[in-house]
Motif scaffolding. Sequence first.
Motif, short mmCIF file in Angstrom:
data_model
loop_
_atom_site.label_atom_id
_atom_site.label_comp_id
_atom_site.label_asym_id
_atom_site.label_seq_id
_atom_site.Cartn_x
_atom_site.Cartn_y
_atom_site.Cartn_z
N LEU A 176 0.84 -1.20 0.00
CA LEU A 176 0.00 0.00 0.00
C LEU A 176 0.87 1.24 0.00
CD1 LEU A 176 -2.83 1.40 0.40
CD2 LEU A 176 -2.33 1.32 2.86
N GLY A 177 0.63 2.15 -0.93
CA GLY A 177 1.27 3.46 -0.91
C GLY A 177 0.38 4.42 -0.14
N LEU A 178 0.92 5.07 0.88
CA LEU A 178 0.13 5.95 1.73
C LEU A 178 0.77 7.33 1.78
CD1 LEU A 178 -2.29 6.21 3.71
CD2 LEU A 178 -0.69 5.58 5.55
N ILE A 179 -0.01 8.34 1.39
CA ILE A 179 0.46 9.72 1.40
C ILE A 179 -0.29 10.47 2.51
CG2 ILE A 179 0.68 11.86 0.07
CD1 ILE A 179 0.66 10.16 -2.47
N PRO A 180 0.38 10.83 3.60
CA PRO A 180 -0.27 11.53 4.70
C PRO A 180 -0.21 13.05 4.49
CG PRO A 180 1.95 10.96 5.35
CD PRO A 180 1.79 10.50 3.93
N ALA A 181 -1.33 13.72 4.70
CA ALA A 181 -1.35 15.17 4.48
C ALA A 181 -2.41 15.81 5.37
CB ALA A 181 -1.63 15.48 3.00
N ARG A 182 -2.03 16.15 6.58
CA ARG A 182 -3.00 16.76 7.47
C ARG A 182 -3.17 18.25 7.14
NH1 ARG A 182 -1.40 19.33 12.37
NH2 ARG A 182 0.85 19.68 12.51
N GLY A 183 -4.27 18.80 7.61
CA GLY A 183 -4.59 20.18 7.24
C GLY A 183 -4.13 21.23 8.23
N GLY A 184 -3.65 20.83 9.40
CA GLY A 184 -3.40 21.82 10.45
C GLY A 184 -1.98 22.28 10.59
N SER A 185 -1.24 22.42 9.50
CA SER A 185 0.15 22.87 9.60
C SER A 185 0.22 24.28 10.17
CB SER A 185 0.80 22.84 8.22
OG SER A 185 2.08 23.42 8.26
N LYS A 186 1.09 24.45 11.16
CA LYS A 186 1.25 25.77 11.79
C LYS A 186 2.45 26.53 11.22
CE LYS A 186 -0.92 24.28 16.11
NZ LYS A 186 -0.73 23.99 17.55
N GLY A 187 3.51 25.80 10.89
CA GLY A 187 4.71 26.45 10.36
C GLY A 187 4.46 27.12 9.02
N ILE A 188 3.75 26.41 8.14
CA ILE A 188 3.37 26.93 6.82
C ILE A 188 1.90 26.55 6.62
CG2 ILE A 188 3.85 26.97 4.34
CD1 ILE A 188 6.63 25.86 4.99
N LEU A 247 -6.35 12.21 15.07
CA LEU A 247 -5.18 11.61 14.44
C LEU A 247 -4.53 12.59 13.45
CD1 LEU A 247 -6.34 7.93 13.76
CD2 LEU A 247 -4.81 8.78 15.57
N ALA A 248 -4.78 13.87 13.68
CA ALA A 248 -4.19 14.91 12.82
C ALA A 248 -3.65 16.05 13.67
CB ALA A 248 -5.23 15.42 11.83
N GLU A 249 -3.14 15.69 14.84
CA GLU A 249 -2.56 16.68 15.74
C GLU A 249 -1.05 16.79 15.53
OE1 GLU A 249 -4.50 18.46 17.55
OE2 GLU A 249 -6.37 17.31 17.44
N ASP A 250 -0.45 17.84 16.10
CA ASP A 250 1.00 17.99 16.03
C ASP A 250 1.72 16.78 16.63
OD1 ASP A 250 0.78 20.45 14.83
OD2 ASP A 250 1.01 21.59 16.69
N THR A 251 1.07 16.17 17.61
CA THR A 251 1.70 15.06 18.34
C THR A 251 1.38 13.68 17.75
OG1 THR A 251 -0.20 15.05 19.85
CG2 THR A 251 1.72 16.34 20.52
N THR A 252 0.55 13.65 16.71
CA THR A 252 0.19 12.37 16.09
C THR A 252 1.39 11.76 15.38
OG1 THR A 252 -2.10 13.12 15.76
CG2 THR A 252 -1.37 11.20 14.50
N SER A 253 1.67 10.52 15.66
CA SER A 253 2.82 9.87 15.03
C SER A 253 2.46 9.29 13.67
CB SER A 253 3.35 8.75 15.93
OG SER A 253 2.42 7.68 15.99
N SER A 254 3.47 9.10 12.84
CA SER A 254 3.26 8.46 11.53
C SER A 254 2.73 7.05 11.72
CB SER A 254 4.57 8.43 10.75
OG SER A 254 5.00 9.73 10.42
N LEU A 255 3.21 6.37 12.77
CA LEU A 255 2.75 5.01 13.03
C LEU A 255 1.24 4.97 13.25
CD1 LEU A 255 3.33 2.01 13.62
CD2 LEU A 255 3.81 2.67 16.00
N GLU A 256 0.71 5.92 14.01
CA GLU A 256 -0.73 5.97 14.25
C GLU A 256 -1.50 6.18 12.96
OE1 GLU A 256 -1.77 8.07 18.33
OE2 GLU A 256 -0.06 9.09 17.39
#
Length: 229
Positions: free
Chosen positions: A4-16, A74-83
């Motif tokens: 499985l190819g998985l591309i993670p992209a959460r919406g809550g980026s604070k830096g940019i 599962l889209a917080e700053d502290t959420t790990s890639s593993l989760e």
Amino acid sequence: MNILGLIPARGGSKGIPGKNIKLLAGKHLLEYTFESVKASSLLSRVILSTDDPEIIRVAEKIGMEAPFIRPKNLAEDTTSSLEVVKHALGVLNLNGEEYDAVCLLQPTTPFREPGLIDSAIKKFTEGNFDSLISVREVPADFNPHWVFEEKDGKLEIATGEKEIISRRQELPKAYHRDGAIYITKTSVLLDQNSLYGKNIGFINTTGSPYVNIDVPKDWTEAEKLVRFL
């Protein structure tokens, strides 16, 4: 091997803010990773994992598949890639889909050499590794054998050695993760609760264009690099 190819992209980026769909040289940041994915012949299926409906809208417009929306917890700053990976596997499993491994492809490391994904997958399968990651060589000045840690107000060699290696030529090669590729067996992800396991392979991307976009200066660097691609 079913991967499985998985591309993670959460919406809550604070830096940019909004970086995953921000335009870089006229293309959404996501598109650079998606273009690499489209050139791969060894990924069984590729999906997007995001909590943001706007990212889904943009992703589907460029042809990406987003079969679910990720929960906000599962889209917080502290959420790990593993989760994130385990969540995706769980959702797909409910629909009867099972995979031998997951290839995690972060859009924030957008520049991948042509063929890199399939080269990594081949090395992963042939080596029977628990996981395989893309890495770059650490410059000698920052080699861990030349790095000190503070302990009780004094400095000690970070590797635990008593004497420092004096000659650059004697330093063993050291690497750091570049974030472009993580491939992990599903059994390691679920049974060991690990993104790496114990038997870790690697593919060396040193020498290819590289940026890991986190803060505004990284975006500026990406704008410089993309002009030469």
